[in-house]
Design a protein around this motif. Structure first.
Motif, mmCIF file in Angstrom:
data_model
loop_
_atom_site.group_PDB
_atom_site.id
_atom_site.type_symbol
_atom_site.label_atom_id
_atom_site.label_comp_id
_atom_site.label_asym_id
_atom_site.label_seq_id
_atom_site.Cartn_x
_atom_site.Cartn_y
_atom_site.Cartn_z
ATOM 1 N N ALA A 13 8.131 5.724 7.471
ATOM 2 C CA ALA A 13 9.050 6.866 7.453
ATOM 3 C C ALA A 13 9.836 6.908 6.145
ATOM 4 C CB ALA A 13 10.001 6.798 8.641
ATOM 5 N N LEU A 14 10.296 5.753 5.690
ATOM 6 C CA LEU A 14 11.034 5.701 4.437
ATOM 7 C C LEU A 14 10.143 6.082 3.257
ATOM 8 C CD1 LEU A 14 13.735 5.057 3.102
ATOM 9 C CD2 LEU A 14 12.989 2.655 2.918
ATOM 10 N N ALA A 15 8.919 5.603 3.267
ATOM 11 C CA ALA A 15 7.982 5.943 2.182
ATOM 12 C C ALA A 15 7.671 7.437 2.175
ATOM 13 C CB ALA A 15 6.697 5.131 2.332
ATOM 14 N N ILE A 16 7.492 8.024 3.376
ATOM 15 C CA ILE A 16 7.223 9.461 3.466
ATOM 16 C C ILE A 16 8.420 10.257 2.972
ATOM 17 C CG2 ILE A 16 6.854 11.357 5.099
ATOM 18 C CD1 ILE A 16 5.219 9.326 6.800
ATOM 19 N N HIS A 17 9.617 9.821 3.362
ATOM 20 C CA HIS A 17 10.826 10.500 2.901
ATOM 21 C C HIS A 17 10.923 10.467 1.378
ATOM 22 C CE1 HIS A 17 14.961 11.898 2.905
ATOM 23 N NE2 HIS A 17 15.341 10.818 2.227
ATOM 24 N N ASN A 18 10.670 9.283 0.798
ATOM 25 C CA ASN A 18 10.719 9.169 -0.665
ATOM 26 C C ASN A 18 9.633 10.005 -1.333
ATOM 27 O OD1 ASN A 18 12.886 7.434 -0.537
ATOM 28 N ND2 ASN A 18 11.619 5.570 -0.554
ATOM 29 N N ALA A 19 8.458 10.026 -0.735
ATOM 30 C CA ALA A 19 7.364 10.832 -1.303
ATOM 31 C C ALA A 19 7.705 12.313 -1.265
ATOM 32 C CB ALA A 19 6.068 10.563 -0.542
ATOM 33 N N ARG A 20 8.342 12.738 -0.174
ATOM 34 C CA ARG A 20 8.765 14.142 -0.093
ATOM 35 C C ARG A 20 9.804 14.473 -1.155
ATOM 36 N NH1 ARG A 20 9.458 15.424 6.392
ATOM 37 N NH2 ARG A 20 7.402 16.396 6.689
ATOM 38 N N LEU A 21 10.751 13.550 -1.351
ATOM 39 C CA LEU A 21 11.753 13.770 -2.391
ATOM 40 C C LEU A 21 11.092 13.850 -3.770
ATOM 41 C CD1 LEU A 21 14.641 11.377 -1.246
ATOM 42 C CD2 LEU A 21 14.563 13.870 -1.072
ATOM 43 N N LEU A 27 -0.437 9.059 0.592
ATOM 44 C CA LEU A 27 0.409 8.160 1.370
ATOM 45 C C LEU A 27 0.168 8.338 2.864
ATOM 46 C CD1 LEU A 27 2.767 6.180 1.763
ATOM 47 C CD2 LEU A 27 4.306 8.154 1.614
ATOM 48 N N LEU A 28 0.109 9.570 3.338
ATOM 49 C CA LEU A 28 -0.093 9.826 4.768
ATOM 50 C C LEU A 28 -1.420 9.245 5.235
ATOM 51 C CD1 LEU A 28 1.217 13.512 4.937
ATOM 52 C CD2 LEU A 28 2.411 11.441 5.674
ATOM 53 N N ARG A 85 0.836 -1.210 0.000
ATOM 54 C CA ARG A 85 0.000 0.000 0.000
ATOM 55 C C ARG A 85 0.869 1.258 0.000
ATOM 56 N NH1 ARG A 85 -2.553 -2.308 4.789
ATOM 57 N NH2 ARG A 85 -4.073 -3.890 4.155
ATOM 58 N N PHE A 86 1.921 1.272 0.826
ATOM 59 C CA PHE A 86 2.796 2.440 0.886
ATOM 60 C C PHE A 86 3.459 2.684 -0.471
ATOM 61 C CE2 PHE A 86 3.737 1.629 5.693
ATOM 62 C CZ PHE A 86 2.408 1.928 5.975
ATOM 63 N N SER A 87 3.895 1.602 -1.114
ATOM 64 C CA SER A 87 4.569 1.737 -2.407
ATOM 65 C C SER A 87 3.626 2.299 -3.463
ATOM 66 C CB SER A 87 5.102 0.375 -2.842
ATOM 67 O OG SER A 87 5.701 0.457 -4.120
ATOM 68 N N ASP A 88 2.382 1.865 -3.433
ATOM 69 C CA ASP A 88 1.397 2.341 -4.420
ATOM 70 C C ASP A 88 1.123 3.832 -4.271
ATOM 71 O OD1 ASP A 88 1.190 -0.201 -5.431
ATOM 72 O OD2 ASP A 88 -0.653 -0.699 -4.347
ATOM 73 N N ALA A 89 1.306 4.366 -3.052
ATOM 74 C CA ALA A 89 0.966 5.776 -2.792
ATOM 75 C C ALA A 89 2.187 6.685 -2.709
ATOM 76 C CB ALA A 89 0.174 5.871 -1.485
ATOM 77 N N THR A 90 3.371 6.185 -3.027
ATOM 78 C CA THR A 90 4.601 6.955 -2.804
ATOM 79 C C THR A 90 4.646 8.252 -3.595
ATOM 80 O OG1 THR A 90 5.827 4.934 -2.321
ATOM 81 C CG2 THR A 90 7.129 6.862 -2.934
ATOM 82 N N THR A 91 4.037 8.293 -4.794
ATOM 83 C CA THR A 91 4.116 9.498 -5.622
ATOM 84 C C THR A 91 3.080 10.552 -5.234
ATOM 85 O OG1 THR A 91 2.664 8.480 -7.278
ATOM 86 C CG2 THR A 91 5.047 8.213 -7.580
ATOM 87 N N ASP A 92 2.267 10.275 -4.217
ATOM 88 C CA ASP A 92 1.232 11.226 -3.791
ATOM 89 C C ASP A 92 1.306 11.334 -2.272
ATOM 90 O OD1 ASP A 92 -1.033 12.643 -3.130
ATOM 91 O OD2 ASP A 92 -2.338 11.609 -4.554
#
Length: 598
Positions: A182-190, A38-39, A27-34
């Motif tokens: 946390a890693l997914a959020i960091h990647n999404a922010r990047l 994601l949150l 689920r986190f991976s599917d939402a990483t670009t948004d």
């Protein structure tokens, strides 16, 4: 599951934990670009799989707050109560809350059984109604950490009657999920930052392309304008000779002769040519102007009847004014010329009739808007817009409309100078012209002029021209164009003046020193060899302090004007010269004392 106790075995708990982690990672991976999606995915996953309620707080950029970025509860009623309390909540890091302790320490805060009274004592009073209404039973707060640095916290609560306390397995699962979140959020922010940077780069590239196009057009028009100004200067000298001698011979021959009639045709053609040179000077921004504070609404009102005559009965004219007065400092005749040219252009675009709308108002230009338009400075502008319901234009046509002699009309139907004249006048007045058009959807020309302060001066009614008179005073004419100097001398001597003539400043200085009688007026071209007209006047005034001065020229130079604006202490006669205009200007200069040149 253990047969004796009915509780899951360790292996079963590990298998469940791995399944939950795998599903959460997907689920986190599917939402990483948004990032917002994601949150919300994170809080829903943890609320549904681990606790009853979950919220996520991220550290603010300045590090002073833990800001709420998402929350979810399996019980909609409980979520409504919590949301009402936390909707606008920000945790100050200085409050040393439970969440802050988890963030600062980098380890989870685990309270298996919550004592409501003790827990409330650790909270600010605004949270107490939520604790009482929801009934918190167990609390688990885990920090979100990336590369050893805390970026926020996850807060999990169990409050349902059937919900047991968080145990060590729950804590281990939450810590694993938090690490992945946390890693997914960091990647999404990047990703979000990269997308913003890419969008900003694209906007910058588009703005640069627009600026380059505007600069190329401005340079092209400036080059044509300089050429036009030089041509107009020489052409005005030639027209001075043609017009003046034509009128002198007509005066001598009388109105009944064939020669008079023939010369009248010559004079008419010369006047048309003079009008063309005025348009060229407007294009080159070299007209002499006398600006004053104007109210654009007054100008429109003053021109109403003229517009109706120009438009005819098949075009409906609508004038829309603003509550905010649109004041500008400009030459009234130039503003009227701009409006008339735009109205005529709109009329020609509506061959089958239509609607013409003229609007006035003001516009506050900020830095962002200014950056999209070359040369536009932030500030307040007075605006008038002329909109027609005509045929409209395609982008290719719009790219050339301000170029001199460009026209979409049939050969012989126009000079192609109407819009280029508009462009030159507006630019000389410190303004800008924008155009919006689509084929079949009409056209809007929007003119922006720097807004003026103070009270508008009333428009002067047309005055009855005074008759040209001669005199007996002595006039010193200085012009390096022999034909212009000779014809001016002929006109003035014919009307009784005593004339001294010089072809350059050196001859003028000698004449001024050697002539024994008074010299009443210096009539000098502005553009001269050795010295310009103003410098010559200053030298002669040292020798003859009572000398009056009248400048003449085919175009402006900074010797007597600033940005085309004539200094109020000076008198100026534009070329081409004609007998009546010359005589009136000379007489006015002699009869009215002005301040000293200098």
């Amino acid at each position: 599951m253990s047969e004796s106790t009915g509780t899951p075995t360790r292996e079963e708990r590990l298998a469940t934990r791995l399944r939950l982690l795998r599903d959460a990672l997907r689920r986190f991976s599917d939402a990483t670009t948004d990032l917002p999606r994601l949150l919300q995915c994170v809080v829903e996953t943890l609320a549904n799989d681990v606790g009853d309620y979950c919220s996520i707080r991220l550290l603010s950029t300045d590090g002073d707050y833990l800001d709420l970025h998402g929350m979810h509860d399996r019980d909609p009623a409980a979520l409504a109560v919590i949301a009402e309390v936390l909707a606008a909540d920000r945790l100050r890091t200085a409050e040393q809350s439970v969440a802050w302790r988890a963030l600062e320490s980098g380890t989870a805060v685990h309270i298996p059984v919550v004592d409501a009274a003790v827990f409330k004592a650790q909270l600010t009073p605004r949270w107490w109604p939520m604790v009482d209404a929801v009934g918190i039973r167990s609390l688990l707060i885990a920090p979100l950490r990336v590369h050893g640095k805390s970026i926020g916290v996850l807060q999990l609560v169990r409050h349902g009657d059937a919900s047991g306390p968080f145990d060590d397995d729950d804590r281990a699962l939450v810590e694993d999920l938090t690490e992945q979140a946390a890693l997914a959020i960091h990647n999404a922010r990047l990703y979000d930052a990269a997308q913003r940077e890419l969008a900003e780069r694209r906007r910058a590239e588009a703005a640069l392309a627009r600026t380059e196009q505007q600069l190329r057009q401005a340079q092209r028009l400036d080059a044509v304008g300089r050429l036009a100004g030089g041509v107009a200067h020489d052409f005005n000298n030639l027209l001075s000779v043609v017009l003046s001698y034509a009128e002198l011979i007509m005066l001598r021959e009388g109105a009944g002769s064939q020669t008079y009639s023939d010369l009248n045709e010559v004079r008419t053609a010369a006047l048309r040519a003079a009008d063309l040179t005025r348009q060229l000077l407007a294009l080159s921004r070299q007209q002499v102007i006398q600006p004053r504070v104007l109210d654009l609404d007054d100008v429109l009102l003053n021109m109403g009847k003229l517009f109706q005559r120009v438009l005819g009965a098949d075009i409906d004219l609508r004038v829309v004014t603003s509550d905010r007065r649109a004041l500008v400092k400009a030459d009234p005749s130039q503003i009227e010329q701009v409006l008339l040219n735009l109205v005529v252009n709109a009329r020609d675009a509506m061959a089958q009739g239509g609607t013409l709308t003229i609007e006035t108002g003001t516009l506050d230009v900020d830095d962002r808007l200014a950056s999209d338009h070359l040369g536009l400075e932030p500030g307040r502008y007075a605006v008038f817009a002329v909109t027609d319901s005509g045929a409209g234009m395609d982008p290719q046509t719009m790219a050339h409309i301000f170029e001199p002699f460009f026209t979409t009309k049939e050969p012989g139907a126009g000079t192609g100078l109407g819009l280029s004249t508009v462009f030159g006048i507006v630019k000389q007045s410190g303004g800008h012209v924008w155009v919006y058009s689509e084929p079949g959807r009409g056209t809007t020309f929007k003119v922006l002029l720097p807004a003026a302060e103070g009270a508008a001066e009333p428009l002067r009614a047309d005055e009855k021209p005074a008759a040209a008179r001669g005199g007996t005073e002595t006039v010193l004419i200085v012009d390096d164009a022999d034909a212009v100097r000779d014809v001016a001398r002929t006109i003035l001597e014919h009307h009784g003046y005593h004339v001294l003539a010089a072809r350059n400043p050196g001859e003028a200085l000698i004449a001024c020193e050697q002539f024994a009688g008074p010299i009443h007026l210096l009539l000098t071209d502005v553009v001269l060899p050795q010295l310009n007209g103003r410098q010559l006047a200053e030298r002669l005034l040292l020798l003859r302090p009572t000398l009056r001065v009248l400048f003449m020229s085919g175009h402006t130079r900074n010797a007597i004007v600033h940005n085309g604006e004539l200094e109020p202490s000076l008198r100026f006669l534009p070329k081409p010269l004609a007998p009546e205009a010359l005589l009136k200007a000379v007489r006015a200069a002699l009869d009215n004392a002005l301040r000293k040149v200098g």
